[in-house]
Design a protein around this motif. Structure first.
Motif, mmCIF file in Angstrom:
data_model
loop_
_atom_site.group_PDB
_atom_site.id
_atom_site.type_symbol
_atom_site.label_atom_id
_atom_site.label_comp_id
_atom_site.label_asym_id
_atom_site.label_seq_id
_atom_site.Cartn_x
_atom_site.Cartn_y
_atom_site.Cartn_z
ATOM 1 N N ASN A 54 46.859 20.598 68.541
ATOM 2 C CA ASN A 54 46.255 19.699 69.866
ATOM 3 C C ASN A 54 46.414 20.287 70.644
ATOM 4 O OD1 ASN A 54 44.309 19.338 67.073
ATOM 5 N ND2 ASN A 54 45.368 17.418 66.983
ATOM 6 N N ALA A 55 47.558 20.495 71.419
ATOM 7 C CA ALA A 55 48.288 20.505 72.514
ATOM 8 C C ALA A 55 48.193 21.755 72.965
ATOM 9 C CB ALA A 55 49.443 20.005 72.869
ATOM 10 N N LYS A 56 48.255 22.301 71.804
ATOM 11 C CA LYS A 56 48.092 24.216 72.318
ATOM 12 C C LYS A 56 46.679 24.373 71.988
ATOM 13 C CE LYS A 56 53.084 25.237 71.835
ATOM 14 N NZ LYS A 56 53.775 26.284 70.663
ATOM 15 N N LYS A 57 45.596 24.111 71.800
ATOM 16 C CA LYS A 57 44.204 24.562 70.888
ATOM 17 C C LYS A 57 44.219 25.339 70.143
ATOM 18 C CE LYS A 57 43.322 23.773 75.084
ATOM 19 N NZ LYS A 57 41.235 24.456 76.235
ATOM 20 N N THR A 58 45.003 25.006 69.789
ATOM 21 C CA THR A 58 45.576 26.616 68.466
ATOM 22 C C THR A 58 45.939 26.325 66.515
ATOM 23 O OG1 THR A 58 46.304 27.761 70.071
ATOM 24 C CG2 THR A 58 46.635 28.166 67.755
ATOM 25 N N VAL A 59 44.620 26.473 66.204
ATOM 26 C CA VAL A 59 44.970 26.525 64.329
ATOM 27 C C VAL A 59 45.757 27.609 64.390
ATOM 28 C CG1 VAL A 59 43.806 25.915 62.464
ATOM 29 C CG2 VAL A 59 42.264 24.957 64.549
ATOM 30 N N PHE A 60 46.081 27.676 63.312
ATOM 31 C CA PHE A 60 47.301 28.051 62.507
ATOM 32 C C PHE A 60 47.415 28.636 60.632
ATOM 33 C CE2 PHE A 60 49.725 29.051 66.430
ATOM 34 C CZ PHE A 60 50.180 27.127 66.842
ATOM 35 N N LEU A 61 47.440 29.790 59.852
ATOM 36 C CA LEU A 61 47.813 29.834 59.300
ATOM 37 C C LEU A 61 48.306 30.640 58.529
ATOM 38 C CD1 LEU A 61 45.848 29.463 56.462
ATOM 39 C CD2 LEU A 61 44.497 31.618 56.937
ATOM 40 N N GLN A 62 49.440 29.939 58.055
ATOM 41 C CA GLN A 62 50.296 30.827 57.350
ATOM 42 C C GLN A 62 50.052 31.814 56.076
ATOM 43 O OE1 GLN A 62 53.455 31.896 58.634
ATOM 44 N NE2 GLN A 62 53.821 33.235 57.328
ATOM 45 N N MET A 63 50.863 33.185 55.990
ATOM 46 C CA MET A 63 49.601 33.285 54.488
ATOM 47 C C MET A 63 50.872 34.392 53.779
ATOM 48 S SD MET A 63 46.060 34.728 55.614
ATOM 49 C CE MET A 63 46.508 36.259 56.299
ATOM 50 N N ASN A 64 51.602 33.814 52.717
ATOM 51 C CA ASN A 64 52.735 34.266 52.176
ATOM 52 C C ASN A 64 52.039 34.893 50.754
ATOM 53 O OD1 ASN A 64 54.280 33.825 53.894
ATOM 54 N ND2 ASN A 64 54.464 31.214 53.159
ATOM 55 N N SER A 65 52.774 34.850 50.182
ATOM 56 C CA SER A 65 53.002 36.058 48.840
ATOM 57 C C SER A 65 51.057 37.233 48.662
ATOM 58 C CB SER A 65 53.172 35.244 47.915
ATOM 59 O OG SER A 65 54.245 34.858 47.906
ATOM 60 N N LEU A 66 51.071 37.565 49.728
ATOM 61 C CA LEU A 66 49.646 38.142 49.552
ATOM 62 C C LEU A 66 49.507 38.874 48.712
ATOM 63 C CD1 LEU A 66 49.544 38.722 53.633
ATOM 64 C CD2 LEU A 66 48.147 37.678 52.698
ATOM 65 N N LYS A 67 48.236 39.290 48.246
ATOM 66 C CA LYS A 67 47.689 39.919 47.380
ATOM 67 C C LYS A 67 46.708 40.959 47.244
ATOM 68 C CE LYS A 67 48.606 36.328 44.051
ATOM 69 N NZ LYS A 67 47.625 35.396 42.930
ATOM 70 N N PRO A 68 45.907 42.113 47.296
ATOM 71 C CA PRO A 68 45.003 43.066 47.832
ATOM 72 C C PRO A 68 43.975 42.102 47.712
ATOM 73 C CG PRO A 68 46.612 43.892 46.320
ATOM 74 C CD PRO A 68 46.992 42.789 45.713
ATOM 75 N N GLU A 69 43.184 40.750 46.803
ATOM 76 C CA GLU A 69 42.464 40.249 46.530
ATOM 77 C C GLU A 69 42.379 39.437 47.432
ATOM 78 O OE1 GLU A 69 45.065 40.373 43.704
ATOM 79 O OE2 GLU A 69 44.702 38.303 43.222
ATOM 80 N N PHE B 61 37.116 23.411 75.420
ATOM 81 C CA PHE B 61 37.220 22.436 75.051
ATOM 82 C C PHE B 61 38.343 22.377 74.238
ATOM 83 C CE2 PHE B 61 37.148 23.714 69.983
ATOM 84 C CZ PHE B 61 36.333 25.326 70.008
ATOM 85 N N GLN B 62 38.948 20.695 73.595
ATOM 86 C CA GLN B 62 39.674 20.509 73.151
ATOM 87 C C GLN B 62 39.082 19.944 71.920
ATOM 88 O OE1 GLN B 62 42.985 20.217 74.507
ATOM 89 N NE2 GLN B 62 41.412 20.167 76.072
ATOM 90 N N ILE B 63 40.275 20.449 71.044
ATOM 91 C CA ILE B 63 39.779 21.053 69.156
ATOM 92 C C ILE B 63 40.482 19.639 68.731
ATOM 93 C CG2 ILE B 63 40.452 23.172 69.560
ATOM 94 C CD1 ILE B 63 43.050 22.147 67.928
ATOM 95 N N SER B 64 40.763 18.423 70.000
ATOM 96 C CA SER B 64 41.722 16.937 68.067
ATOM 97 C C SER B 64 40.459 16.790 67.540
ATOM 98 C CB SER B 64 41.757 16.096 69.468
ATOM 99 O OG SER B 64 41.115 15.140 70.432
ATOM 100 N N ASP B 65 39.056 16.396 68.417
ATOM 101 C CA ASP B 65 38.319 15.734 67.761
ATOM 102 C C ASP B 65 37.063 16.717 66.481
ATOM 103 O OD1 ASP B 65 35.187 15.269 68.938
ATOM 104 O OD2 ASP B 65 36.522 16.681 69.844
ATOM 105 N N TYR B 66 37.771 18.266 66.258
ATOM 106 C CA TYR B 66 37.126 19.280 65.740
ATOM 107 C C TYR B 66 37.922 18.818 63.354
ATOM 108 C CZ TYR B 66 34.307 20.592 69.111
ATOM 109 O OH TYR B 66 33.707 20.917 70.548
ATOM 110 N N ALA B 67 36.812 19.512 63.019
ATOM 111 C CA ALA B 67 37.808 19.403 61.946
ATOM 112 C C ALA B 67 37.735 20.630 61.564
ATOM 113 C CB ALA B 67 36.760 19.093 60.820
#
Length: 118
Positions: A74-89, A27-33
């Motif tokens: 949306n074109a690649k149908k992909t969501v990203f999460l860049q996580m920096n300064s990661l902590k044990p928690e 499915f396409q993700i363009s209308d998805y939160a």
């Protein structure tokens, strides 16, 4: 057939970075939160970041604000999460969640483990 697959998790030292991806097929993700949740054993899954459909406005919980960045392609149908300064928690299973704002269909990914060592 619908698939929602997270990737990019793993083991990292405190202070390090990871980039999670949530790739969608069927499915396409363009209308998805879209939101990212995380869960630690014994606790409920909690949302900590989201991105809207219309203006790509974002939300971050205080615990990740300034360290994590959510984005979508949306074109690649992909969501990203860049996580920096990661902590044990930050150690948890991370899952993406998509909800259509037109059909109200929703989907979960299977989750990816992120482990941050001290």
């Amino acid at each position: 057939e619908v698939h929602v697959v997270e990737s990019g998790g793993g083991l990292v030292q405190a202070g390090g970075s990871l980039r999670l991806s949530c790739a969608v097929s069927g499915f396409q993700i363009s209308d998805y939160a879209i939101a990212w949740f995380r869960q630690v054993p014994g606790k409920e899954r909690k949302v900590f970041s989201s991105i809207s459909t219309f203006d790509n406005s974002t939300y971050y919980a205080d615990s990740v604000k300034g360290r994590f960045t959510i984005s979508r392609d949306n074109a690649k149908k992909t969501v990203f999460l860049q996580m920096n300064s990661l902590k044990p928690e930050d150690t948890a299973v991370y899952s993406c969640y998509l909800k259509s704002l037109t059909t109200w269909l929703d989907y979960w990914g299977q989750g990816t483990q992120v482990t941050v060592s001290s």
